[in-house]
Design a protein around this motif. Structure first.
Motif, mmCIF file in Angstrom:
data_model
loop_
_atom_site.group_PDB
_atom_site.id
_atom_site.type_symbol
_atom_site.label_atom_id
_atom_site.label_comp_id
_atom_site.label_asym_id
_atom_site.label_seq_id
_atom_site.Cartn_x
_atom_site.Cartn_y
_atom_site.Cartn_z
ATOM 1 N N GLU A 148 0.813 -1.212 0.000
ATOM 2 C CA GLU A 148 0.000 0.000 0.000
ATOM 3 C C GLU A 148 0.847 1.262 0.000
ATOM 4 N N ASN A 149 2.089 1.146 0.391
ATOM 5 C CA ASN A 149 2.972 2.310 0.438
ATOM 6 C C ASN A 149 4.290 1.958 -0.265
ATOM 7 N N PRO A 150 4.360 2.154 -1.573
ATOM 8 C CA PRO A 150 5.573 1.783 -2.324
ATOM 9 C C PRO A 150 6.798 2.603 -1.937
ATOM 10 N N ASN A 151 6.622 3.703 -1.206
ATOM 11 C CA ASN A 151 7.774 4.504 -0.784
ATOM 12 C C ASN A 151 8.597 3.808 0.296
ATOM 13 N N LEU A 152 7.977 2.838 0.985
ATOM 14 C CA LEU A 152 8.704 2.100 2.011
ATOM 15 C C LEU A 152 9.510 0.993 1.350
ATOM 16 N N PRO A 153 10.806 0.900 1.625
ATOM 17 C CA PRO A 153 11.652 -0.104 0.971
ATOM 18 C C PRO A 153 11.292 -1.518 1.419
ATOM 19 N N SER A 154 11.426 -2.464 0.495
ATOM 20 C CA SER A 154 11.131 -3.864 0.779
ATOM 21 C C SER A 154 12.368 -4.571 1.298
ATOM 22 N N LEU A 155 12.129 -5.678 1.969
ATOM 23 C CA LEU A 155 13.207 -6.549 2.435
ATOM 24 C C LEU A 155 13.227 -7.781 1.544
ATOM 25 N N ARG A 156 14.402 -8.144 1.035
ATOM 26 C CA ARG A 156 14.502 -9.183 0.025
ATOM 27 C C ARG A 156 15.308 -10.387 0.512
ATOM 28 N N SER A 157 14.755 -11.569 0.231
ATOM 29 C CA SER A 157 15.458 -12.857 0.369
ATOM 30 C C SER A 157 16.133 -13.014 1.731
ATOM 31 N N GLY A 158 15.322 -13.043 2.762
ATOM 32 C CA GLY A 158 15.846 -13.232 4.111
ATOM 33 C C GLY A 158 15.216 -14.430 4.791
ATOM 34 N N LEU A 159 15.641 -14.676 5.999
ATOM 35 C CA LEU A 159 15.107 -15.753 6.817
ATOM 36 C C LEU A 159 14.002 -15.190 7.709
ATOM 37 N N LEU A 160 12.845 -15.850 7.707
ATOM 38 C CA LEU A 160 11.721 -15.406 8.529
ATOM 39 C C LEU A 160 11.521 -16.395 9.666
ATOM 40 N N ALA A 161 11.560 -15.873 10.885
ATOM 41 C CA ALA A 161 11.359 -16.700 12.082
ATOM 42 C C ALA A 161 10.052 -16.287 12.755
ATOM 43 N N LEU A 162 9.191 -17.250 12.956
ATOM 44 C CA LEU A 162 7.942 -17.022 13.683
ATOM 45 C C LEU A 162 8.136 -17.493 15.108
ATOM 46 N N THR A 163 7.961 -16.590 16.073
ATOM 47 C CA THR A 163 8.053 -16.939 17.483
ATOM 48 C C THR A 163 6.692 -16.731 18.143
ATOM 49 N N SER A 164 6.640 -16.984 19.422
ATOM 50 C CA SER A 164 5.387 -16.792 20.153
ATOM 51 C C SER A 164 5.057 -15.322 20.347
ATOM 52 N N HIS A 165 6.024 -14.413 20.103
ATOM 53 C CA HIS A 165 5.812 -12.990 20.336
ATOM 54 C C HIS A 165 6.007 -12.118 19.104
ATOM 55 N N ARG A 166 6.818 -12.591 18.131
ATOM 56 C CA ARG A 166 7.193 -11.716 17.018
ATOM 57 C C ARG A 166 7.347 -12.485 15.720
ATOM 58 N N LEU A 167 7.352 -11.713 14.625
ATOM 59 C CA LEU A 167 7.847 -12.169 13.333
ATOM 60 C C LEU A 167 9.196 -11.496 13.120
ATOM 61 N N LEU A 168 10.239 -12.294 12.902
ATOM 62 C CA LEU A 168 11.590 -11.763 12.766
ATOM 63 C C LEU A 168 12.104 -12.028 11.356
ATOM 64 N N TRP A 169 12.524 -10.954 10.674
ATOM 65 C CA TRP A 169 13.161 -11.095 9.355
ATOM 66 C C TRP A 169 14.653 -10.881 9.530
ATOM 67 N N ILE A 170 15.453 -11.876 9.121
ATOM 68 C CA ILE A 170 16.899 -11.874 9.375
ATOM 69 C C ILE A 170 17.643 -11.940 8.048
ATOM 70 N N ASP A 171 18.611 -11.056 7.878
ATOM 71 C CA ASP A 171 19.501 -11.079 6.725
ATOM 72 C C ASP A 171 20.795 -11.765 7.150
ATOM 73 N N ASP A 172 21.043 -12.986 6.624
ATOM 74 C CA ASP A 172 22.208 -13.762 7.047
ATOM 75 C C ASP A 172 23.521 -13.124 6.597
ATOM 76 N N THR A 173 23.514 -12.464 5.452
ATOM 77 C CA THR A 173 24.764 -11.936 4.907
ATOM 78 C C THR A 173 25.219 -10.675 5.631
ATOM 79 N N SER A 174 24.274 -9.789 5.936
ATOM 80 C CA SER A 174 24.633 -8.500 6.544
ATOM 81 C C SER A 174 24.477 -8.482 8.053
#
Length: 442
Positions: A40-66
């Protein structure tokens, strides 16, 4: 920090790239090759090709390289939309949309949010199951584990309020008179027992939450002990003994959220490798920078509780350390003994300590055994023997094999002059050895 920082909250990672969990937080699922988009807001940058972890409290997007991560609190999730099933979706990457609360400037958050936005979870690569991920996400959202603490606080306040009004333990009870009074008392006792049993066993997650709270408390106490020991200049022997005993007890409490094949799936060995790298730092510090692989296997499985791993899984997790930037490594000696070693561990420092031990008068006469080296280095005799053999291969020691076992002596052959084998130098190991042998024979 990544460009998505302005609209997603940052998340902390360990030295091995694992997420640092909150109090009571447990990992539920890992999936790879994930994009996060704000359609809905293309001005916000996207996150590409990362690891997504679902926990009991959060959704975590992790970039392994950086080595950076962002989080979406599940408390901010208003609704989750199931993946669409259509002919068009069969030829495109699966997408799952979640509606989250946000501020006016588009920052995802909780409490006081003025608007909402839709975040799209795009699954690339075709290896992930969108239905399974949505089912697990919906299950976690229904549990609302992040509200457990708040509910308990309200219950405690409620109990205090009831007691203050005279409805709690201090209220006036009617007298137990006659058969009806005895029956009423018996009924109250059975009702109280039944209520206690229902509260104790109706929800397994509540029991697990209690266990996680104890593990979190133990970890907090361990960190306090470590900080206290570093701050105290000259601790007494009694203090050191009590702290050592407490740390050993805390080590046996366990890992709050062990990696399992159910939660990590295809990423099982990758996440197990990272968790193991975080776990072995404390045992390595206590063992002088090196510990046998079999000892790590016992310690790690004890910490995991019922989620035991096989020796093959442990070995594969250690081998994967070569691909990651972790402070530990797997080492195999020439004899075949495998150990886990800190990258800060120095063989030269060990050789220097062994050489100093071998130069002592008793060692010059009788040599040193693996047990002697183990006492000096503060490690197991098996590892001490490997260090002695390694020092022998470097030309620092010589070996003597007898019915009593291995004995190692300082290498005197380097002291001799090949052109004059009968000359003895005025200084060096040979002179010290002759002096020690003379004293022994006197």
């Amino acid at each position: 920090m990544a460009a998505a920082g302005p609209w997603l909250q940052p998340a902390e990672l360990t030295t091995s790239g694992r997420p640092v969990l909150l109090q009571g937080e447990v990992e539920r699922l890992f999936i790879s090759s994930i994009d996060l988009e704000a359609e809905e807001n293309p001005n916000l940058p996207s996150l590409r090709s990362g690891l997504l972890a679902l926990t009991s409290h959060r959704l975590l997007w992790i970039d392994d390289t950086s080595r950076y991560a962002h989080s979406i609190p599940l408390e901010a999730v208003i609704h989750a939309f199931p993946p669409k099933k259509s002919i068009r979706s069969m030829f495109a990457s699966p997408r799952i949309r979640i509606q989250v609360s946000a501020s006016r400037d588009g920052k995802v958050g909780i409490g006081g949010s003025a608007s909402s936005m839709v975040i799209t979870i795009v699954m690339r690569g075709g290896k992930n199951d969108p239905e399974a991920f949505f089912g697990k996400l919906w299950e976690v959202l229904k549990l609302r584990s992040w509200e457990v603490k708040e509910v308990k606080e309200k219950e405690n306040l409620g109990e205090l309020g009831v007691s203050a009004l005279g409805e709690g333990p201090s209220r006036v009870r009617t007298a137990v008179v006659g058969v009806s009074g005895i029956l009423r008392k018996e009924q109250e006792m059975w009702e109280s027992t039944d209520k206690s049993l229902q509260e104790a066993f109706q929800d397994l997650n509540a029991l697990m939450s209690k266990a996680r709270e104890m593990v979190a408390l133990a970890e907090k106490m361990r960190q306090k002990l470590l900080s206290g020991s570093s701050a105290q200049a000259n601790p007494s022997d009694e203090d050191l003994g009590s702290k050592q005993e407490m740390q050993d007890w805390l080590l046996s409490v366990g890992i709050a959220s062990p990696v399992t094949k159910e939660s990590a799936g295809a990423l099982y060995h990758q996440q197990l490798s990272r968790q193991l790298a975080d776990f072995v730092k404390v045992p390595l510090d206590k063992a002088g920078g090196m510990i046998a692989l079999i000892d790590v296997y016992c310690l790690f499985n004890r910490a995991r509780g019922t989620e035991l791993i096989s020796p093959e899984d442990l070995l594969q997790a250690c081998v994967l350390w070569e691909k990651y930037e972790v402070p530990v490594m797997l080492r195999k000696f020439d004899s075949g003994v495998m150990v886990i070693q800190s990258k800060a561990h120095s063989d030269e420092e060990v050789f220097a300590r062994i050489t100093n031990l071998a130069q002592k008068p008793d060692a010059l006469r009788k040599g040193i055994s693996p047990s002697d080296a183990a006492l000096t280095l503060g490690i197991a005799p098996t590892l001490a023997k490997e260090h002695l053999i390694n020092a022998e291969s470097k030309g620092l020691l010589c070996r003597d094999v007898s019915p009593d076992g291995f004995r190692f002596f300082v290498n005197l052959f380097k002291e001799f002059d090949p052109t004059n084998m009968f000359s003895v130098k005025d200084d060096g190991f040979c002179k010290a050895w002759l002096s020690a042998a003379t004293v022994a024979s006197a």
